[in-house]
Design a protein around this motif. Structure first.
Motif, PDB file in Angstrom:
ATOM      1  N   ALA A  59       0.828  -1.202   0.000  1.00  0.00           N
ATOM      2  CA  ALA A  59       0.000   0.000   0.000  1.00  0.00           C
ATOM      3  C   ALA A  59       0.860   1.248   0.000  1.00  0.00           C
ATOM      4  CB  ALA A  59      -0.900  -0.006   1.226  1.00  0.00           C
ATOM      5  N   GLY A  60       0.326   2.324  -0.538  1.00  0.00           N
ATOM      6  CA  GLY A  60       1.094   3.563  -0.554  1.00  0.00           C
ATOM      7  C   GLY A  60       1.594   3.857  -1.944  1.00  0.00           C
ATOM      8  N   GLY A  61       1.558   5.118  -2.342  1.00  0.00           N
ATOM      9  CA  GLY A  61       1.918   5.437  -3.716  1.00  0.00           C
ATOM     10  C   GLY A  61       3.389   5.704  -3.911  1.00  0.00           C
ATOM     11  N   ASP A  62       4.241   4.834  -3.427  1.00  0.00           N
ATOM     12  CA  ASP A  62       5.665   5.127  -3.582  1.00  0.00           C
ATOM     13  C   ASP A  62       6.180   4.627  -4.931  1.00  0.00           C
ATOM     14  OD1 ASP A  62       7.376   2.351  -2.011  1.00  0.00           O
ATOM     15  OD2 ASP A  62       5.447   2.419  -3.032  1.00  0.00           O
ATOM     16  N   PHE A  63       7.460   4.898  -5.165  1.00  0.00           N
ATOM     17  CA  PHE A  63       8.115   4.557  -6.426  1.00  0.00           C
ATOM     18  C   PHE A  63       7.820   3.122  -6.846  1.00  0.00           C
ATOM     19  CE2 PHE A  63      11.310   4.607  -9.637  1.00  0.00           C
ATOM     20  CZ  PHE A  63      12.006   3.415  -9.545  1.00  0.00           C
ATOM     21  N   GLY A  64       8.024   2.192  -5.910  1.00  0.00           N
ATOM     22  CA  GLY A  64       7.862   0.774  -6.242  1.00  0.00           C
ATOM     23  C   GLY A  64       6.459   0.450  -6.694  1.00  0.00           C
ATOM     24  N   SER A  65       5.453   0.952  -5.980  1.00  0.00           N
ATOM     25  CA  SER A  65       4.098   0.566  -6.382  1.00  0.00           C
ATOM     26  C   SER A  65       3.677   1.240  -7.669  1.00  0.00           C
ATOM     27  CB  SER A  65       3.051   0.807  -5.304  1.00  0.00           C
ATOM     28  OG  SER A  65       3.493   1.639  -4.323  1.00  0.00           O
ATOM     29  N   ILE A  66       4.207   2.430  -7.959  1.00  0.00           N
ATOM     30  CA  ILE A  66       3.838   3.071  -9.228  1.00  0.00           C
ATOM     31  C   ILE A  66       4.492   2.346 -10.399  1.00  0.00           C
ATOM     32  CG2 ILE A  66       4.034   5.178 -10.585  1.00  0.00           C
ATOM     33  CD1 ILE A  66       3.660   6.733  -8.041  1.00  0.00           C
ATOM     34  N   VAL A  67       5.801   2.074 -10.259  1.00  0.00           N
ATOM     35  CA  VAL A  67       6.471   1.319 -11.323  1.00  0.00           C
ATOM     36  C   VAL A  67       5.803  -0.041 -11.484  1.00  0.00           C
ATOM     37  CG1 VAL A  67       8.641   0.197 -11.948  1.00  0.00           C
ATOM     38  CG2 VAL A  67       8.649   2.507 -11.056  1.00  0.00           C
ATOM     39  N   GLY A  68       5.453  -0.661 -10.358  1.00  0.00           N
ATOM     40  CA  GLY A  68       4.770  -1.948 -10.408  1.00  0.00           C
ATOM     41  C   GLY A  68       3.429  -1.849 -11.114  1.00  0.00           C
ATOM     42  N   ALA A  69       2.696  -0.771 -10.850  1.00  0.00           N
ATOM     43  CA  ALA A  69       1.389  -0.616 -11.505  1.00  0.00           C
ATOM     44  C   ALA A  69       1.559  -0.442 -13.006  1.00  0.00           C
ATOM     45  CB  ALA A  69       0.646   0.576 -10.903  1.00  0.00           C
ATOM     46  N   VAL A  70       2.602   0.286 -13.422  1.00  0.00           N
ATOM     47  CA  VAL A  70       2.881   0.410 -14.859  1.00  0.00           C
ATOM     48  C   VAL A  70       3.149  -0.972 -15.444  1.00  0.00           C
ATOM     49  CG1 VAL A  70       4.514   1.302 -16.560  1.00  0.00           C
ATOM     50  CG2 VAL A  70       3.736   2.770 -14.707  1.00  0.00           C
TER      51      VAL A  70
ATOM     52  N   VAL B  97      11.583  -6.131 -16.702  1.00  0.00           N
ATOM     53  CA  VAL B  97      12.632  -5.199 -16.280  1.00  0.00           C
ATOM     54  C   VAL B  97      12.115  -4.307 -15.156  1.00  0.00           C
ATOM     55  CG1 VAL B  97      14.076  -3.266 -17.003  1.00  0.00           C
ATOM     56  CG2 VAL B  97      13.788  -5.230 -18.504  1.00  0.00           C
ATOM     57  N   LEU B  98      10.900  -3.796 -15.310  1.00  0.00           N
ATOM     58  CA  LEU B  98      10.333  -2.913 -14.284  1.00  0.00           C
ATOM     59  C   LEU B  98      10.182  -3.649 -12.955  1.00  0.00           C
ATOM     60  CD1 LEU B  98       7.595  -1.009 -16.302  1.00  0.00           C
ATOM     61  CD2 LEU B  98       9.849  -0.199 -15.641  1.00  0.00           C
ATOM     62  N   ILE B  99       9.754  -4.913 -13.023  1.00  0.00           N
ATOM     63  CA  ILE B  99       9.610  -5.689 -11.795  1.00  0.00           C
ATOM     64  C   ILE B  99      10.967  -5.864 -11.123  1.00  0.00           C
ATOM     65  CG2 ILE B  99       9.039  -7.971 -10.875  1.00  0.00           C
ATOM     66  CD1 ILE B  99       6.931  -8.137 -13.127  1.00  0.00           C
ATOM     67  N   ALA B 100      11.993  -6.152 -11.916  1.00  0.00           N
ATOM     68  CA  ALA B 100      13.331  -6.314 -11.336  1.00  0.00           C
ATOM     69  C   ALA B 100      13.772  -5.022 -10.662  1.00  0.00           C
ATOM     70  CB  ALA B 100      14.325  -6.731 -12.422  1.00  0.00           C
ATOM     71  N   ILE B 101      13.454  -3.886 -11.292  1.00  0.00           N
ATOM     72  CA  ILE B 101      13.813  -2.600 -10.702  1.00  0.00           C
ATOM     73  C   ILE B 101      13.117  -2.417  -9.357  1.00  0.00           C
ATOM     74  CG2 ILE B 101      13.559  -0.094 -10.950  1.00  0.00           C
ATOM     75  CD1 ILE B 101      14.070  -0.450 -13.932  1.00  0.00           C
ATOM     76  N   THR B 102      11.827  -2.746  -9.290  1.00  0.00           N
ATOM     77  CA  THR B 102      11.138  -2.578  -8.005  1.00  0.00           C
ATOM     78  C   THR B 102      11.688  -3.542  -6.960  1.00  0.00           C
ATOM     79  OG1 THR B 102       9.363  -4.114  -8.531  1.00  0.00           O
ATOM     80  CG2 THR B 102       8.975  -1.819  -9.053  1.00  0.00           C
ATOM     81  N   LEU B 124      17.510 -12.001 -10.196  1.00  0.00           N
ATOM     82  CA  LEU B 124      17.175 -10.687 -10.733  1.00  0.00           C
ATOM     83  C   LEU B 124      18.056 -10.347 -11.924  1.00  0.00           C
ATOM     84  CD1 LEU B 124      16.514  -8.535  -7.597  1.00  0.00           C
ATOM     85  CD2 LEU B 124      14.898  -9.205  -9.352  1.00  0.00           C
ATOM     86  N   PHE B 125      19.319 -10.748 -11.871  1.00  0.00           N
ATOM     87  CA  PHE B 125      20.230 -10.537 -12.992  1.00  0.00           C
ATOM     88  C   PHE B 125      19.655 -11.219 -14.233  1.00  0.00           C
ATOM     89  CE2 PHE B 125      23.513 -10.527 -15.866  1.00  0.00           C
ATOM     90  CZ  PHE B 125      24.313 -11.657 -15.913  1.00  0.00           C
ATOM     91  N   ILE B 126      19.336 -12.498 -14.084  1.00  0.00           N
ATOM     92  CA  ILE B 126      18.815 -13.240 -15.229  1.00  0.00           C
ATOM     93  C   ILE B 126      17.493 -12.641 -15.690  1.00  0.00           C
ATOM     94  CG2 ILE B 126      17.928 -15.469 -15.990  1.00  0.00           C
ATOM     95  CD1 ILE B 126      19.917 -16.785 -14.101  1.00  0.00           C
TER      96      ILE B 126
END
Lengths: 105, 219
Positions: A59-70, B97-102, B124-126
């Motif tokens: 929960a929470g609109g931080d970087f991770g959840s926004i990138v994750g939502a994309v 890629v985005l998931i790996a970044i998060t 994550l590398f792979i």
């Protein structure tokens, strides 16, 4: 044997068995179905949406959840588009009923 | 829902995916196979939704993405299907890629300890290099299949070759693996190593696909 097995070993087992299953399931596909097969394997690969859901999950609109939502959005395009495209391709393989009209492609 | 229940539902979804692929091996069972795939995907998504918190944003993302996917897949001509599959597949690569970044940014969201242990780093590398190569390679494949060569040389359906190409690709792959190893061995988040490795992977995706002719694009 009293020592517990590291979960990574189980993941490796699943991976190896999956490789065998995948090989055997794909190998006998008739050439006429190769293009729909490419399409359905693409659709199934969008199961990565599960990873995206977990990334966007907290929960929470931080970087991770926004990138994750994309990432969820991108994968969702393929979830719906992938199976629908496969369905359209497979409709061409339906046994044609005797009909005066013709399907428009 | 407990972790075990979720995992068991994932097993059901996995079996359905295998049955989906099996169905595609014969014309009679093919359409049913596609349906199995859809059901498996629905189960995987619904079960995962049960264990996440950020549901409003997620449902919005699914609604937007799903609508785009449904509309595009219905309106495209049958002759454009292969390039559509390539284009959509590039999105899956980018999602990886985005998931790996998060995951590097916030390992706790995935239940991973911070700083990340080596096993997760390897994964994550792979994951990120496969995702990045998939993304850029699929974009090139799309361009070649769509015949966009006149707009952009790299989309030409004729193979794009140049002297020293294989050596360059090999060198880049080794450098990328080097940064991957650096990321693997690092004690902290190691964004630089991760970032350079991912950037090289994007470039490699382009470089390994451009010498392939447009007719062989199912690659």
């Amino acid at each position: 044997m009293t020592e517990a097995i590291d979960p990574t070993v189980f993941y490796l087992i699943v991976f190896v068995l999956a490789v065998f299953v995948g090989y055997h399931v794909i190998w006998n596909v008739t050439p006429a179905l190769h293009t729909p097969l490419m399409s359905v394997t693409n659709a199934i690969s969008s199961v990565i949406i599960v990873g995206a859901l977990l990334a966007a999950g907290p929960a929470g609109g931080d970087f991770g959840s926004i990138v994750g939502a994309v990432a969820v959005g991108l994968a969702a395009v393929n979830v719906f588009g992938g199976f629908l495209v496969t369905q359209r391709m497979l409709e061409m393989f339906r046994k044609k009923q005797p009909k005066s009209g013709e399907k428009k492609h | 829902m407990s972790g075990n229940q979720v995992a068991l539902w994932y097993l059901v979804a996995s079996v359905l995916f295998i049955l989906a692929l099996k169905g595609l091996s014969h014309p009679e069972s093919a359409r049913r196979g596609n349906l199995f795939g859809m059901i498996g995907m629905a189960i995987a998504v619904v079960v995962t939704m049960a264990i996440v918190e950020n549901r409003v944003m997620i449902i919005l993302a699914i609604a937007i993405g799903g609508t785009i996917g449904a509309i595009v897949s219905r309106r495209v001509e049958m002759t454009q299907m292969p390039e559509l599959v390539a284009a959509m597949h590039s999105l899956v690569g980018m999602a990886a890629v985005l998931i790996a970044i998060t995951a590097v940014n916030n390992p706790a969201a995935f239940g991973i300890p911070d700083p990340m242990p080596a096993g997760n780093r390897l994964e994550l590398f792979i994951g990120t290099f496969v995702g990045a190569i998939t993304f850029s390679g699929s974009v090139i494949a799309f361009g070649k299949l769509a015949g966009l060569g006149r707009h952009f040389r790299l989309f030409s359906s004729a193979p794009v070759v140049f002297p020293g190409q294989h050596l360059l690709n090999l060198a880049l792959a080794l450098v990328m693996i080097g940064f991957g190893v650096a990321f693997f061995l690092a004690p902290d988040k190691a964004w630089v190593a991760f970032g350079v490795m991912t950037a090289i992977a994007f470039v490699l995706g382009v470089l390994i696909i451009i010498p392939i002719g447009g007719a062989d694009m199912p690659v």
